[in-house]
Design a protein around this motif. Sequence first.
Motif, PDB file in Angstrom:
ATOM      1  N   VAL A 197       0.876  -1.169   0.000  1.00  6.98           N
ATOM      2  CA  VAL A 197       0.000   0.000   0.000  1.00  6.98           C
ATOM      3  C   VAL A 197       0.909   1.213   0.000  1.00  6.98           C
ATOM      4  CG1 VAL A 197      -1.823   1.237   1.198  1.00  6.98           C
ATOM      5  CG2 VAL A 197      -1.786  -1.263   1.243  1.00  6.98           C
ATOM      6  N   MET A 198       0.814   2.041  -1.041  1.00  6.04           N
ATOM      7  CA  MET A 198       1.807   3.092  -1.259  1.00  6.04           C
ATOM      8  C   MET A 198       1.185   4.482  -1.176  1.00  6.04           C
ATOM      9  SD  MET A 198       4.836   3.952  -1.615  1.00  6.04           S
ATOM     10  CE  MET A 198       5.513   2.293  -1.736  1.00  6.04           C
ATOM     11  N   PHE A 199       1.968   5.406  -0.591  1.00  3.05           N
ATOM     12  CA  PHE A 199       1.539   6.791  -0.446  1.00  3.05           C
ATOM     13  C   PHE A 199       1.490   7.493  -1.802  1.00  3.05           C
ATOM     14  CE2 PHE A 199       3.592   5.578   3.517  1.00  3.05           C
ATOM     15  CZ  PHE A 199       2.644   5.965   4.452  1.00  3.05           C
ATOM     16  N   ARG A 200       0.833   8.635  -1.814  1.00  2.44           N
ATOM     17  CA  ARG A 200       0.791   9.454  -3.025  1.00  2.44           C
ATOM     18  C   ARG A 200       2.159  10.083  -3.277  1.00  2.44           C
ATOM     19  NH1 ARG A 200       1.255  14.679  -1.708  1.00  2.44           N
ATOM     20  NH2 ARG A 200       0.479  15.436   0.294  1.00  2.44           N
ATOM     21  N   SER A 201       2.325  10.644  -4.451  1.00  7.12           N
ATOM     22  CA  SER A 201       3.555  11.357  -4.792  1.00  7.12           C
ATOM     23  C   SER A 201       3.713  12.561  -3.861  1.00  7.12           C
ATOM     24  CB  SER A 201       3.514  11.835  -6.244  1.00  7.12           C
ATOM     25  OG  SER A 201       3.432  10.741  -7.125  1.00  7.12           O
ATOM     26  N   GLY A 202       4.954  12.864  -3.490  1.00  8.13           N
ATOM     27  CA  GLY A 202       5.227  13.960  -2.566  1.00  8.13           C
ATOM     28  C   GLY A 202       5.612  13.479  -1.184  1.00  8.13           C
ATOM     29  N   TYR A 203       5.296  12.216  -0.869  1.00 10.51           N
ATOM     30  CA  TYR A 203       5.690  11.637   0.418  1.00 10.51           C
ATOM     31  C   TYR A 203       7.116  11.089   0.299  1.00 10.51           C
ATOM     32  CZ  TYR A 203       1.202  11.666   2.905  1.00 10.51           C
ATOM     33  OH  TYR A 203       0.070  12.045   3.579  1.00 10.51           O
ATOM     34  N   ASP A 204       7.979  11.477   1.208  1.00  9.25           N
ATOM     35  CA  ASP A 204       9.343  10.970   1.161  1.00  9.25           C
ATOM     36  C   ASP A 204       9.374   9.462   1.382  1.00  9.25           C
ATOM     37  OD1 ASP A 204      10.237  10.682   4.353  1.00  9.25           O
ATOM     38  OD2 ASP A 204       8.680  12.153   3.966  1.00  9.25           O
ATOM     39  N   LEU A 205       8.415   8.930   2.151  1.00 11.78           N
ATOM     40  CA  LEU A 205       8.368   7.483   2.376  1.00 11.78           C
ATOM     41  C   LEU A 205       8.126   6.726   1.075  1.00 11.78           C
ATOM     42  CD1 LEU A 205       6.391   7.049   5.717  1.00 11.78           C
ATOM     43  CD2 LEU A 205       8.695   6.211   5.217  1.00 11.78           C
ATOM     44  N   ARG A 206       7.367   7.308   0.183  1.00 19.56           N
ATOM     45  CA  ARG A 206       7.127   6.657  -1.111  1.00 19.56           C
ATOM     46  C   ARG A 206       8.437   6.502  -1.870  1.00 19.56           C
ATOM     47  NH1 ARG A 206       2.911   6.444  -5.161  1.00 19.56           N
ATOM     48  NH2 ARG A 206       3.847   6.311  -7.226  1.00 19.56           N
ATOM     49  N   GLU A 207       9.172   7.601  -2.007  1.00 15.89           N
ATOM     50  CA  GLU A 207      10.425   7.555  -2.746  1.00 15.89           C
ATOM     51  C   GLU A 207      11.454   6.679  -2.044  1.00 15.89           C
ATOM     52  OE1 GLU A 207      11.898  11.343  -3.838  1.00 15.89           O
ATOM     53  OE2 GLU A 207       9.991  12.047  -4.646  1.00 15.89           O
ATOM     54  N   ASN A 211      12.998   3.440  -3.872  1.00 18.17           N
ATOM     55  CA  ASN A 211      14.444   3.418  -4.121  1.00 18.17           C
ATOM     56  C   ASN A 211      15.113   2.236  -3.421  1.00 18.17           C
ATOM     57  OD1 ASN A 211      14.317   5.706  -5.702  1.00 18.17           O
ATOM     58  ND2 ASN A 211      14.770   7.100  -4.024  1.00 18.17           N
ATOM     59  N   ALA A 212      14.686   1.935  -2.197  1.00 10.88           N
ATOM     60  CA  ALA A 212      15.280   0.810  -1.472  1.00 10.88           C
ATOM     61  C   ALA A 212      14.995  -0.509  -2.186  1.00 10.88           C
ATOM     62  CB  ALA A 212      14.749   0.769  -0.038  1.00 10.88           C
ATOM     63  N   CYS A 213      13.778  -0.656  -2.695  1.00 10.14           N
ATOM     64  CA  CYS A 213      13.444  -1.877  -3.428  1.00 10.14           C
ATOM     65  C   CYS A 213      14.280  -1.994  -4.703  1.00 10.14           C
ATOM     66  CB  CYS A 213      11.954  -1.896  -3.772  1.00 10.14           C
ATOM     67  SG  CYS A 213      10.846  -2.083  -2.351  1.00 10.14           S
ATOM     68  N   ARG A 214      14.448  -0.899  -5.414  1.00 13.83           N
ATOM     69  CA  ARG A 214      15.231  -0.943  -6.652  1.00 13.83           C
ATOM     70  C   ARG A 214      16.696  -1.242  -6.373  1.00 13.83           C
ATOM     71  NH1 ARG A 214      12.301   4.300  -9.565  1.00 13.83           N
ATOM     72  NH2 ARG A 214      10.448   3.141 -10.296  1.00 13.83           N
ATOM     73  N   GLN A 215      17.214  -0.689  -5.269  1.00 12.10           N
ATOM     74  CA  GLN A 215      18.596  -0.994  -4.913  1.00 12.10           C
ATOM     75  C   GLN A 215      18.766  -2.469  -4.567  1.00 12.10           C
ATOM     76  OE1 GLN A 215      19.791   1.701  -1.819  1.00 12.10           O
ATOM     77  NE2 GLN A 215      19.596   3.521  -3.120  1.00 12.10           N
TER      78      GLN A 215
END
Length: 328
Positions: A197-207, A211-215
Amino acid sequence: MQLQQLAYFVAVADTRHFTQAAETLGVAQPSLSKQIRALETELGAALFSRARGNITLTPAGEALLPLAKRILADADTARLEVQELAGLRRGRVRLGATPSLCAGLLADVLRRFHDAYPGIGLVVEEGGSHDLVRDLSRGLLDLALVILPLAGDAPLATTAILRERLVVASPAGGTGQARPPRRPYVRIEDLRNRPLVMFRSGYDLREATINACRQAGFEPRFAVEGGEMDAVLRFVEAGLGIAVVPSMVLAGRPRLRGTPLAVDDTAGRSRDHPPGPSGLLRTVALAHRKDVAPTHAARAFQATLEAFLVEATRTGGLPAGVESLVRP
């Protein structure tokens, strides 16, 4: 260039209608149009395109709008500050805060400040750290509680005040895809193929989560995305997926459990510090613009916040997973 002209310009830009802007401001429409034309003459460029009755901003208008809003906000702040210095027992603090803080300890801090300064108005803007940095830079906020490090090159001064642990929120007693692994922590790799369950754009937790998953070598899979904090937690309670959140937001939510999110620490290999998982933390800071000194009311709020954190640390009143960085 006059403040009144800028106020008229911003009103028309917001409504995209000269008559509605005049009604909102309580002025005659011809007077408003005259002031807009005078402003355009002063600047040497048209600010609005009036083709076919549609009011749109020209490139010059687009460039002026954020600056005009910032100038008007600074003028309003200056007016309030002078009133304070003149001995009037009133003022205002415009505070931005991340959803985790609004849902956590901020209410207690606001109550303490209101009791000490009942004449000071409080305006709270809840949003993601990126949005708050933008509004603070534009003069729309006096202070903001944001996540470090700041994105971009915003001219802000910051004071780190607390550190909070990140956890994976899941339904208490959940089953199937929503259940995290059976250990006292969750690795980023464990989120692979799990519905998030993901936050909307603009939330630092989303990014940070993406990013952690992609790394870790995979793209996260979203069950639902675009929510605010309360919505995200409710969706997790309903079993739609899991979410990465600060631990403090789970206080008072018995239908959710939080499992610490960790990374493998392979650097420590001594007997005293063996390798193993270390918790993921993030730092919250109080920020203000460097080019504008905080008002008396804003400084009083910062002092109240820091005193609250010192006392809460001493009495054990901080939420689980939260550590104050303010020293007595």
